[in-house]
Motif scaffolding. Sequence first.
Motif, PDB file in Angstrom:
ATOM      1  N   LEU A   1      54.871  41.929  41.776  1.00  0.00           N
ATOM      2  CA  LEU A   1      53.425  41.771  41.290  1.00  0.00           C
ATOM      3  C   LEU A   1      52.079  42.241  42.112  1.00  0.00           C
ATOM      4  O   LEU A   1      51.363  42.747  41.799  1.00  0.00           O
ATOM      5  CB  LEU A   1      53.012  40.257  40.869  1.00  0.00           C
ATOM      6  CG  LEU A   1      51.612  39.708  40.505  1.00  0.00           C
ATOM      7  CD1 LEU A   1      51.347  40.478  39.038  1.00  0.00           C
ATOM      8  CD2 LEU A   1      51.529  38.320  40.258  1.00  0.00           C
TER       9      LEU A   1
ATOM     10  N   LYS B   1      49.375  45.001  41.328  1.00  0.00           N
ATOM     11  CA  LYS B   1      47.931  44.995  41.512  1.00  0.00           C
ATOM     12  C   LYS B   1      47.562  46.152  42.232  1.00  0.00           C
ATOM     13  O   LYS B   1      46.518  46.479  41.995  1.00  0.00           O
ATOM     14  CB  LYS B   1      47.842  43.703  41.931  1.00  0.00           C
ATOM     15  CG  LYS B   1      47.883  42.586  40.986  1.00  0.00           C
ATOM     16  CD  LYS B   1      47.306  41.117  41.268  1.00  0.00           C
ATOM     17  CE  LYS B   1      47.772  40.081  40.218  1.00  0.00           C
ATOM     18  NZ  LYS B   1      46.434  39.349  39.545  1.00  0.00           N
TER      19      LYS B   1
ATOM     20  N   ASP C   1      47.455  39.391  35.546  1.00  0.00           N
ATOM     21  CA  ASP C   1      48.890  39.686  35.933  1.00  0.00           C
ATOM     22  C   ASP C   1      49.638  40.699  34.837  1.00  0.00           C
ATOM     23  O   ASP C   1      50.337  41.761  35.374  1.00  0.00           O
ATOM     24  CB  ASP C   1      49.591  38.367  36.376  1.00  0.00           C
ATOM     25  CG  ASP C   1      49.077  37.746  37.482  1.00  0.00           C
ATOM     26  OD1 ASP C   1      48.312  38.361  38.117  1.00  0.00           O
ATOM     27  OD2 ASP C   1      49.837  36.517  37.662  1.00  0.00           O
ATOM     28  N   SER C   2      49.503  40.531  33.559  1.00  0.00           N
ATOM     29  CA  SER C   2      50.105  41.156  32.431  1.00  0.00           C
ATOM     30  C   SER C   2      49.711  42.485  32.701  1.00  0.00           C
ATOM     31  O   SER C   2      50.503  43.215  32.237  1.00  0.00           O
ATOM     32  CB  SER C   2      49.864  40.276  31.237  1.00  0.00           C
ATOM     33  OG  SER C   2      50.809  39.071  31.164  1.00  0.00           O
TER      34      SER C   2
ATOM     35  N   SER D   1      48.264  44.396  34.861  1.00  0.00           N
ATOM     36  CA  SER D   1      48.742  44.879  35.868  1.00  0.00           C
ATOM     37  C   SER D   1      50.296  45.391  35.865  1.00  0.00           C
ATOM     38  O   SER D   1      50.710  46.500  36.080  1.00  0.00           O
ATOM     39  CB  SER D   1      48.478  44.179  37.402  1.00  0.00           C
ATOM     40  OG  SER D   1      47.018  44.166  37.454  1.00  0.00           O
TER      41      SER D   1
END
Length: 319
Positions: free
Chosen positions: A190, A194, A219-220, A222
């Motif tokens: 993650l 990002k 988050d989804s 990225s």
Amino acid sequence: MSLYSAIEPRSSGFLEVSKLHKIYYEECGIKDGIPVIFLHGGPGGGFGERDRRYFDPEAYRIVLFDQRGAGKSTPAFCLEENDTWNLVADIEKLREHLGIEKWIVFGGSWGATLALVYAEKHIDRVLAMVLRGICTLRKEELRWFYQEGASYLFPDRWEEYVEPIPEEERGDIMTAYYKRFTGDNVEERLRCAKAWSKWEMSISQLRINPDTLSLCADDSFSLSLARIECHYFINEGFFDSPNYVLDNANIIHESRIPVTIIQGRYDVCCPAKTAWELYKKLPNAEFYLIEDAGHSAKEEGITKKLVEACDKYKTLVKA
């Protein structure tokens, strides 16, 4: 010419394109309008509400879909069975599912790459093309953006982009990121997603747009953008030759279908050189170099020209 007013989908659903993948799609506008398909960028970017608004809803039957692993399509971020040729097949399955004979193909950035490859494979199903921010996933294009080139213009943002990668691995940054995107360390995956997404979003417009940059907080978004992009880029688009897209552009030229190419002069994600090379392969195309724009379709000059192109084709093109 600004975007058309916001509209809601007339219908939506999921189409099973393999035992693993289901793609989400929407239809907007009028049922008996000129069919147009919107191909989003990334790969992995998904489409948004704004993307419905380039087209006159009183003239067009507007089709949008999330490519494999992107947006609302399932499974999310999935790299298995996810390559260019599966996406081309998905477009055809969606066309057949909706009972459309031919359509206008509209795509920007990776969406333009996919539009070109689809047209080269299924030229008999294409009425016209509207292309923006051209890339063809050649090594020189990928190296410019992710290894050396754009870094000279944005050294401050580049420093943030390479920060998650140890210095000893920075000789091949895409490979280093791909190792982390496909590794077992969820937190590192993650964090890297990002950083990758922020690099892209922060230089996609001539002037940085906080709204565009804020997408990286999701988050989804990225994970989808970074994992799927890197997967395609590491594999150089899954093409069987290094100049595949341009080498096959003669198929489009010989078909005599109308083509509009729209390119930002200061596009540092997909520099204008590639768009110009495409134009040389399609000399009958309309070519617009927008002097005060970068890569993003959200920039005023590019938005205006995209809407103008679609408005023109609603009177010139008949399904």
